[in-house]
Design a protein around this motif. Structure first.
Motif, PDB file in Angstrom:
ATOM      1  N   LEU A 179       1.014  -1.608   0.100  1.00  0.00           N
ATOM      2  CA  LEU A 179       0.095  -0.042  -0.001  1.00  0.00           C
ATOM      3  C   LEU A 179       1.266   1.651  -0.141  1.00  0.00           C
ATOM      4  O   LEU A 179       0.331   1.695  -0.426  1.00  0.00           O
ATOM      5  CB  LEU A 179      -1.279  -0.275   1.454  1.00  0.00           C
ATOM      6  CG  LEU A 179      -2.004   1.349   1.728  1.00  0.00           C
ATOM      7  CD1 LEU A 179      -2.822   1.255   0.736  1.00  0.00           C
ATOM      8  CD2 LEU A 179      -1.796   1.563   3.202  1.00  0.00           C
ATOM      9  N   ILE A 189      -6.224   4.679  -6.637  1.00  0.00           N
ATOM     10  CA  ILE A 189      -6.993   3.723  -5.788  1.00  0.00           C
ATOM     11  C   ILE A 189      -7.265   2.598  -6.467  1.00  0.00           C
ATOM     12  O   ILE A 189      -7.050   1.596  -5.345  1.00  0.00           O
ATOM     13  CB  ILE A 189      -7.959   4.785  -5.398  1.00  0.00           C
ATOM     14  CG1 ILE A 189      -7.501   6.557  -4.219  1.00  0.00           C
ATOM     15  CG2 ILE A 189      -8.979   4.331  -4.243  1.00  0.00           C
ATOM     16  CD1 ILE A 189      -8.153   7.112  -4.244  1.00  0.00           C
ATOM     17  N   LYS A 190      -8.128   2.829  -7.914  1.00  0.00           N
ATOM     18  CA  LYS A 190      -8.181   1.579  -7.949  1.00  0.00           C
ATOM     19  C   LYS A 190      -7.194   0.440  -8.419  1.00  0.00           C
ATOM     20  O   LYS A 190      -7.339  -0.668  -8.072  1.00  0.00           O
ATOM     21  CB  LYS A 190      -8.578   2.496  -9.529  1.00  0.00           C
ATOM     22  CG  LYS A 190      -8.820   0.595 -10.515  1.00  0.00           C
ATOM     23  CD  LYS A 190     -10.100   1.051 -11.624  1.00  0.00           C
ATOM     24  CE  LYS A 190     -11.089  -0.428 -12.699  1.00  0.00           C
ATOM     25  NZ  LYS A 190     -11.554   0.485 -13.129  1.00  0.00           N
ATOM     26  N   ALA A 193      -6.463  -1.354  -4.767  1.00  0.00           N
ATOM     27  CA  ALA A 193      -7.742  -1.815  -4.261  1.00  0.00           C
ATOM     28  C   ALA A 193      -7.547  -3.211  -5.328  1.00  0.00           C
ATOM     29  O   ALA A 193      -8.137  -4.379  -4.054  1.00  0.00           O
ATOM     30  CB  ALA A 193      -8.640  -0.572  -4.357  1.00  0.00           C
ATOM     31  N   GLN A 194      -7.275  -3.436  -6.252  1.00  0.00           N
ATOM     32  CA  GLN A 194      -7.613  -4.146  -7.413  1.00  0.00           C
ATOM     33  C   GLN A 194      -5.757  -4.808  -6.346  1.00  0.00           C
ATOM     34  O   GLN A 194      -5.698  -6.373  -6.462  1.00  0.00           O
ATOM     35  CB  GLN A 194      -7.029  -3.823  -8.118  1.00  0.00           C
ATOM     36  CG  GLN A 194      -8.380  -3.397  -9.663  1.00  0.00           C
ATOM     37  CD  GLN A 194      -7.772  -2.994 -10.642  1.00  0.00           C
ATOM     38  OE1 GLN A 194      -6.831  -2.647 -10.730  1.00  0.00           O
ATOM     39  NE2 GLN A 194      -9.336  -2.873 -11.539  1.00  0.00           N
ATOM     40  N   GLN A 198      -8.268  -5.156  -1.282  1.00  0.00           N
ATOM     41  CA  GLN A 198      -9.219  -4.647  -1.073  1.00  0.00           C
ATOM     42  C   GLN A 198     -10.473  -3.493  -1.331  1.00  0.00           C
ATOM     43  O   GLN A 198     -10.249  -3.442  -2.600  1.00  0.00           O
ATOM     44  CB  GLN A 198      -8.705  -3.993   0.491  1.00  0.00           C
ATOM     45  CG  GLN A 198      -7.529  -4.414   1.384  1.00  0.00           C
ATOM     46  CD  GLN A 198      -8.148  -5.291   2.133  1.00  0.00           C
ATOM     47  OE1 GLN A 198      -9.705  -4.962   2.787  1.00  0.00           O
ATOM     48  NE2 GLN A 198      -7.983  -6.666   2.073  1.00  0.00           N
ATOM     49  N   PRO A 199     -11.662  -2.982  -0.725  1.00  0.00           N
ATOM     50  CA  PRO A 199     -12.255  -2.260  -0.917  1.00  0.00           C
ATOM     51  C   PRO A 199     -11.635  -1.388  -1.617  1.00  0.00           C
ATOM     52  O   PRO A 199     -11.096  -0.582  -0.583  1.00  0.00           O
ATOM     53  CB  PRO A 199     -13.550  -2.271   0.114  1.00  0.00           C
ATOM     54  CG  PRO A 199     -13.873  -3.359   0.660  1.00  0.00           C
ATOM     55  CD  PRO A 199     -12.185  -4.177   0.534  1.00  0.00           C
ATOM     56  N   GLU A 200     -12.693   0.139  -2.312  1.00  0.00           N
ATOM     57  CA  GLU A 200     -11.175   0.857  -2.989  1.00  0.00           C
ATOM     58  C   GLU A 200     -12.220   1.811  -1.700  1.00  0.00           C
ATOM     59  O   GLU A 200     -10.967   2.919  -1.516  1.00  0.00           O
ATOM     60  CB  GLU A 200     -12.136   0.996  -3.872  1.00  0.00           C
ATOM     61  CG  GLU A 200     -11.702   0.832  -5.255  1.00  0.00           C
ATOM     62  CD  GLU A 200     -12.461   1.649  -6.329  1.00  0.00           C
ATOM     63  OE1 GLU A 200     -12.376   3.088  -6.456  1.00  0.00           O
ATOM     64  OE2 GLU A 200     -11.995   0.933  -7.258  1.00  0.00           O
ATOM     65  N   SER A 201     -13.156   1.945  -1.000  1.00  0.00           N
ATOM     66  CA  SER A 201     -12.844   3.428   0.138  1.00  0.00           C
ATOM     67  C   SER A 201     -12.532   2.767   1.515  1.00  0.00           C
ATOM     68  O   SER A 201     -12.347   3.510   1.906  1.00  0.00           O
ATOM     69  CB  SER A 201     -14.956   2.373   1.068  1.00  0.00           C
ATOM     70  OG  SER A 201     -15.294   1.348   0.911  1.00  0.00           O
ATOM     71  N   SER A 202     -12.293   1.389   1.655  1.00  0.00           N
ATOM     72  CA  SER A 202     -11.079   1.437   3.096  1.00  0.00           C
ATOM     73  C   SER A 202      -9.715   1.834   2.271  1.00  0.00           C
ATOM     74  O   SER A 202      -8.973   2.387   3.638  1.00  0.00           O
ATOM     75  CB  SER A 202     -10.959  -0.313   3.398  1.00  0.00           C
ATOM     76  OG  SER A 202     -11.783  -0.552   3.482  1.00  0.00           O
ATOM     77  N   VAL A 203      -9.348   1.985   1.194  1.00  0.00           N
ATOM     78  CA  VAL A 203      -7.744   2.475   0.728  1.00  0.00           C
ATOM     79  C   VAL A 203      -7.900   3.672   0.352  1.00  0.00           C
ATOM     80  O   VAL A 203      -6.623   4.612   1.224  1.00  0.00           O
ATOM     81  CB  VAL A 203      -7.599   1.850  -1.166  1.00  0.00           C
ATOM     82  CG1 VAL A 203      -6.218   2.373  -1.528  1.00  0.00           C
ATOM     83  CG2 VAL A 203      -7.642  -0.155  -0.852  1.00  0.00           C
TER      84      VAL A 203
END
Length: 338
Positions: A179, A189-190, A193-194, A198-203
């Protein structure tokens, strides 16, 4: 011994326009001579045979690829009466950042988890893999004068210290490191996350906290990218890259960290030469060296000091930590991790 600068480097220097300073050309020539004097790496062919036979029975594409890789590596070895030897072919300054690359079937293209079995030092010697600890973020922190990260580094492992604050312990060290490094190099961010699944919201949530913590680094990297675009080139101690419209901002953002790491690597090799400790291979920020068993403790201290001094030379006195990643003795029953 070849004294001239390799033709490939000359061509790349010419492509940059003009000539590099005399001191830089001297460094390039000195490093070329260092590479020409590296000794070969002794390889355990029995291990290669066992692994090849094992992977030949598996059906996954990953196993087949690794089997093919090991077979090609074996075919490239130099067979002598005292063992089977590997001599990596190094493409000096093979990347835009001035880092080396390797050609052919080099050891560093084989997953490191196999190195313990593959490496077979001559009797009376040990192979030791030394590694700069958390090199890339700390190069960025030093250049940006990010005191928060610099202070954390003095306390211990920056990733472990940041995990709880940034992610509330939701990521383990390996993924948190990914990260942080992906953010340093400007990944979206996308994409992050990939990569982390993990969800983009978490990132997004984690990056808000991380950016506040290391804000001087982001400011420095973005500022450098802006300045060099206007200037038309970017430089390190030993190398430079011309900036054109085709070069992506992410490449420019990544360049100072990677090029500085390459500057450190070359000076570490010079320092190891000074104390007559053979460098067998460099792999990004790690160094495979050959030490004498009877002088192991003394030579290990010398090797670590050589790397520490190289980092201080490039980073205006700041010293990177050095760790032993692998130690492989001539008798593998003595092998252990440190």
């Amino acid at each position: 011994m070849r004294k001239a600068i390799p033709s490939g480097v000359v061509q790349r220097v010419s492509a940059l326009g003009g000539t590099l300073p005399v001191a830089v050309l001297a460094t390039i020539k000195r490093y070329s001579e260092h590479l020409n004097n590296r000794i070969a790496i002794r390889i355990d062919v029995e291990y290669l045979n066992r692994k090849t036979a094992r992977y030949s029975k598996k059906k996954s594409n990953k196993s087949k690829t690794l089997m093919s890789q090991l077979e090609r590596f074996k075919a490239s070895l130099n067979h002598k009466h005292d063992g089977d030897w590997h001599s990596p072919v190094v493409n000096i300054f093979g990347t835009k950042t001035g880092r080396d690359t390797t050609s052919g079937n080099a050891l560093n293209l084989i997953p490191k988890l196999h190195w313990e079995g593959l490496l077979s030092p001559p009797k009376g010697y040990c192979y030791v893999l030394l590694d700069y600890d958390q090199q890339e973020p700390m190069i960025a922190a030093q250049k940006a004068n990010c005191t928060t990260l610099l202070n954390m580094y003095e306390q211990g492992d920056i990733y472990e210290l940041l995990i709880k604050t940034v992610t509330n312990g939701e990521l383990e060290r390996v993924r948190f490191k990914k990260l942080m490094l992906m953010h340093l190099y400007g990944a979206s961010i996308k994409r992050i996350a990939q990569e982390l699944s993990q969800p983009e919201s978490s990132v997004v949530k984690w990056l808000v906290v991380l950016k506040k913590t290391i804000s001087p680094i982001d400011y420095y990297l973005d500022g450098e990218a802006f300045k060099v675009k206007r200037k038309g080139e970017i430089r390190s101690l030993d190398w430079r890259m011309g900036i054109t419209q085709e070069i992506k901002t992410l490449t420019i953002r990544n360049w100072p960290i990677q090029a500085t790491g390459a500057d450190i690597m070359r000076r570490a090799c010079f320092n190891l030469d000074k104390v007559k400790l053979p460098v067998l291979l460099t792999n990004h920020d790690s160094f495979l060296v050959q030490l004498e068993k009877d002088k192991f403790d003394h030579q290990l201290r010398q090797a670590k000091q050589a790397l520490t001094d190289a980092s201080a030379e490039v980073l205006d006195g700041s010293k990177l930590k050095v760790k032993v990643e692998l130690k492989i003795p001539s008798y593998k029953s003595e092998y252990h991790h440190e």
